[in-house]
Structure formats: structure tokens, C-alpha cells
Design a protein around this motif. Structure first.
Motif, mmCIF file in Angstrom:
data_model
loop_
_atom_site.group_PDB
_atom_site.id
_atom_site.type_symbol
_atom_site.label_atom_id
_atom_site.label_comp_id
_atom_site.label_asym_id
_atom_site.label_seq_id
_atom_site.Cartn_x
_atom_site.Cartn_y
_atom_site.Cartn_z
ATOM 1 N N GLY A 68 0.801 -1.212 0.000
ATOM 2 C CA GLY A 68 0.000 0.000 0.000
ATOM 3 C C GLY A 68 0.835 1.264 0.000
ATOM 4 O O GLY A 68 2.041 1.241 0.252
ATOM 5 N N THR A 72 -3.487 3.655 2.275
ATOM 6 C CA THR A 72 -3.537 2.568 3.256
ATOM 7 C C THR A 72 -3.134 3.066 4.632
ATOM 8 O O THR A 72 -3.725 2.687 5.647
ATOM 9 C CB THR A 72 -2.619 1.412 2.823
ATOM 10 N N ARG A 201 -6.533 -5.193 2.096
ATOM 11 C CA ARG A 201 -6.946 -6.023 0.962
ATOM 12 C C ARG A 201 -7.494 -5.216 -0.210
ATOM 13 O O ARG A 201 -7.271 -5.563 -1.369
ATOM 14 C CB ARG A 201 -8.026 -7.027 1.424
ATOM 15 N N VAL A 202 -8.228 -4.174 0.069
ATOM 16 C CA VAL A 202 -8.907 -3.429 -0.988
ATOM 17 C C VAL A 202 -8.114 -2.194 -1.411
ATOM 18 O O VAL A 202 -7.871 -1.979 -2.605
ATOM 19 C CB VAL A 202 -10.326 -3.024 -0.534
ATOM 20 N N VAL A 203 -7.706 -1.381 -0.438
ATOM 21 C CA VAL A 203 -7.058 -0.104 -0.759
ATOM 22 C C VAL A 203 -5.769 -0.281 -1.561
ATOM 23 O O VAL A 203 -5.547 0.456 -2.525
ATOM 24 C CB VAL A 203 -6.800 0.706 0.536
ATOM 25 N N ARG A 205 -5.004 -2.390 -3.777
ATOM 26 C CA ARG A 205 -5.317 -2.699 -5.177
ATOM 27 C C ARG A 205 -5.790 -1.454 -5.914
ATOM 28 O O ARG A 205 -5.515 -1.295 -7.105
ATOM 29 C CB ARG A 205 -6.398 -3.776 -5.235
ATOM 30 N N ARG A 206 -6.506 -0.605 -5.208
ATOM 31 C CA ARG A 206 -7.008 0.622 -5.833
ATOM 32 C C ARG A 206 -5.952 1.712 -5.850
ATOM 33 O O ARG A 206 -5.862 2.492 -6.810
ATOM 34 C CB ARG A 206 -8.243 1.102 -5.064
ATOM 35 N N PHE A 207 -5.145 1.774 -4.808
ATOM 36 C CA PHE A 207 -4.108 2.807 -4.711
ATOM 37 C C PHE A 207 -2.763 2.159 -4.407
ATOM 38 O O PHE A 207 -2.233 2.298 -3.296
ATOM 39 C CB PHE A 207 -4.440 3.816 -3.608
ATOM 40 N N ARG A 278 -3.366 15.152 -3.233
ATOM 41 C CA ARG A 278 -3.434 14.028 -4.168
ATOM 42 C C ARG A 278 -3.154 14.510 -5.587
ATOM 43 O O ARG A 278 -2.433 13.859 -6.349
ATOM 44 C CB ARG A 278 -4.805 13.369 -4.089
ATOM 45 N N GLU A 360 1.001 9.286 -5.373
ATOM 46 C CA GLU A 360 -0.359 8.843 -5.723
ATOM 47 C C GLU A 360 -0.396 8.494 -7.199
ATOM 48 O O GLU A 360 0.135 9.235 -8.026
ATOM 49 C CB GLU A 360 -1.351 9.959 -5.420
#
Length: 361
Positions: A68, A72, A201-203, A205-207, A278, A360
Motif C-alpha cells: 500500500g 492505506t 486487501r482493498v485499498v 489494489r485501488r491505490f 493528491r 499517488e
């Protein structure tokens, strides 16, 4: 006889980086803020390291192992704050501690204004900035764990012990006999576990941690401008939510339902700054120098805020004396040390590489 392969060198550097982060977390989160208005915090510093230091170190290690970046860290920083204020201090629900119930509305028994102030504060000053500064001091370890699996277990255990020590030391002297409702604690644990799963687990993959940027990107103001923006945002956020006085009594602005207005403005300010940084961090022009100035502006801002509050609402001679002496000394030391760090970063080959905290995709 030395290790001819140099295999122990990364491990030694990882140990130094870990101790640096463990010390920076309570320094940035407490000594540079609370200690200005509460001199006892200087004596309590060693007791803050297990909870603050180990907790933030655990957040950093889990973030790196999950692949992450700073998003994260933000979500795990929220979990960290809930552990401190929900299980350790239990100030989220206490009607007495820090006069938190007077700061603003209580929703389902939760001191909502207090929570908003604390979650924004700790994510930035206890997690993001200490991790950022440690990454700048140990750039070769930015994306590397400091420990192996056994060390991670030890840090997690230390963080749990730190929360337990916090629970049995400070709260009994301030709010003796208070115990947060068990349904609240059970629900809080479920929320923390859910957020941890989402963060790991999710963040990522997205960031995910992005590769080095190439080509033109968004223009970024000069580092001093970012420092001023961070300072102003810090003063604005704290000024909207932190009540006057020591101990604080609230709300900071308005009465009744009007308290939701400054809370909303503070939330919009925090979200706006998040989106702004960001945008800037997506540009190749965003360097470690920008990150240092932004961190410095925020750190100076939160110390300056506490100095002003103590002077405007004096408690006793000792507190005022500490604010007038230690406060400016902390600001001066912050500026000097960050200036030295900026020179050190600029002297490195490839110094324009940006921090994992602010990068980012």
C-alpha cells in the motif's frame, strides 16, 4: 569478525529506522503539541513510546507488506486512533475525560466533535508525518519491511500492551471508575477489524505504490508555498474543532445544532487538502523537498496553535512559562532539523525521488 557479505547491514538499518519511527510518533503527536500546554507530558514521554511508537510502526509495517501507499496509511491510521481513544483512553465515550462531551454533539454515546478532531490530528501527526520523515531519513527502506515475521508479531504485541498500559494508567486518575459500554467496545472491535481488512486487501489494489512518473504532470507550487498551505490548514482545522481552555471546554464555535457547521467546515477542509495534495502528488514535480516543507508547515502550525491557546486562556504560571519557552524552542528546533534534512536529501543522487507517503497514482 565482520560479515563479509554485508547481509546484516539492511537488518541494522531496519532496526535504526524502526526506532526512529517509534520515537518520532510520540514526539510529533504529543511532545510538539500537548506538552506545550501540559508540562507533565514531558515526564510521561517514555510511557507513550509503547502505544504511539509501536502502534504507528505496526501500521507502517502492515502497509508496506500489503503493497500500500499513503491511502492505506490513512485507513490504518483511523484504526490506530480508534484503538487509542476507544480502548486505551476510552475518551470517545467518557463524559468526563478532556471534557470531551462538551466539545459538541454526542451521537449514540460517542463524543463526535472530539472524535473528528482526534482522528484528523492523529492520522496526520502521529502516522503520516512520522512515517514520511522516517522514509526521508532511510530512503532505501521506503518500500521494505523493517522486520521479519517474528519481529512483526513482537511489535503487534507491544502495541497491544501499550494500549493496555494506557488504559490502566491515565484514565483512572482523570475519570476513575469509568468503563466504556461493552456493546460499544464490541462494535468498535468489529469496525476496526473491518477497516483493517479494507485497508490491507482493498485499498492497495485501488491505490498501489506507483512506479516512477515520466513525462509532464500537474504543476506544483514551490515548496515554501506548500509549507504555508499546510500551516494554514492545520491552524484552520484545529481552530474549528478544538475548544478553548485547558482542560478544553466547548464547543469551539456555536451552540446546539450550530456546532455541526464548524464540524462540516473542518471536514471539508480536511477532504479538500487531501484532494489537493493528491493532485499535486500525481506530478513528477512533487519532490521530497515539497514533502519536507509541507510536513514542516503542519508541525509548526500545530505547535503554534497550542502556544496561542495557552496564552489566550492561561491556566497557571508554570503552563504559561512552558508555552512561552518550550513552544518557541520546539518550533525553532523543528525548522532547523527539517532544514538539515532538506540539505541531506538534496545532496543525495536522485534526490528528486518522492516519498511513498505523498505519492499517488
Amino acid at each position: 569478525m565482520g560479515d563479509p557479505t554485508g547481509a546484516t547491514q539492511p537488518r541494522r538499518r531496519g532496526g535504526k529506522a524502526a526506532w526512529t519511527l517509534m520515537l518520532l510518533a510520540p514526539i510529533c503527536g504529543e511532545l510538539m503539541f500537548s506538552a506545550v500546554g501540559m508540562p507533565i507530558m514531558w515526564l510521561a514521554f517514555p510511557f507513550l513510546v509503547p502505544m504511539y511508537g509501536a502502534g504507528v510502526l505496526l501500521v507502517r509495517e502492515l502497509t508496506v507488506r500489503a503493497g500500500g501507499a499513503w491511502p492505506t496509511l490513512v485507513v490504518l491510521g483511523l484504526v490506530y486512533e480508534l484503538a487509542e481513544d476507544g480502548f486505551g483512553l476510552q475518551a470517545l465515550t467518557s463524559p468526563v475525560m478532556y471534557n470531551a462531551a462538551e466539545w459538541g454533539p454526542r451521537v449514540l454515546g460517542v463524543n463526535l466533535t472530539y472524535w473528528e478532531a482526534q482522528v484528523g490530528y492523529h492520522i496526520v501527526f502521529s502516522v503520516l508525518i512520522p512515517v514520511l520523515l522516517t522514509d526521508l531519513l532511510f530512503p532505501e527502506l521506503r518500500r521494505e519491511p523493517y522486520f521479519r515475521g517474528r519481529g512483526l508479531v513482537g511489535i503487534a504485541a507491544t502495541a497491544v500492551v501499550g494500549v493496555a498500559l494506557l488504559r490502566v494508567t491515565f484514565p483512572p486518575s482523570v475519570d476513575p471508575g469509568y468503563q466504556a459500554p461493552l456493546p460499544f467496545l464490541a462494535g468498535l472491535l468489529v469496525i476496526m477489524l473491518g477497516l483493517s481488512w479494507f485497508a490491507l486487501r482493498v485499498v492497495p489494489r485501488r491505490f498501489p505504490v506507483p512506479p516512477p512518473d515520466v513525462g509532464p504532470g500537474t504543476s506544483v507550487p514551490g515548496p515554501p508555498v506548500l509549507g504555508v498551505v499546510a500551516l494554514a490548514a492545520t491552524l484552520g482545522f484545529l481552530g474549528l474543532l478544538m475548544p478553548r481552555g485547558n482542560p478544553p471546554s466547548g464547543p469551539a464555535f456555536g451552540e446546539g445544532d450550530l456546532v455541526y457547521l464548524p464540524m462540516a467546515v473542518a471536514a471539508l477542509l480536511a477532504i479538500g487538502m487531501l484532494l489537493l495534495f493528491r493532485r499535486w502528488s500525481g506530478s513528477p514535480a512533487m519532490t521530497d523537498q515539497h514533502a519536507i516543507w509541507a510536513a514542516g508547515g503542519a508541525l509548526v502550525g500545530h505547535t503554534l496553535f497550542m502556544i496561542v491557546m495557552v496564552l489566550r486562556y492561561p491556566v497557571d504560571t508554570l503552563t504559561t512559562t512552558v508555552a512561552l519557552t518550550t513552544g518557541p524552542a520546539v518550533i525553532l528546533a523543528t525548522v532547523v532539523l527539517l532544514r538539515l534534512l532538506a540539505r541531506r536529501v538534496a545532496a543525495r543522487p536522485g534526490w528528486a525521488e518522492r516519498s511513498v507517503v505523498v505519492r499517488e497514482p
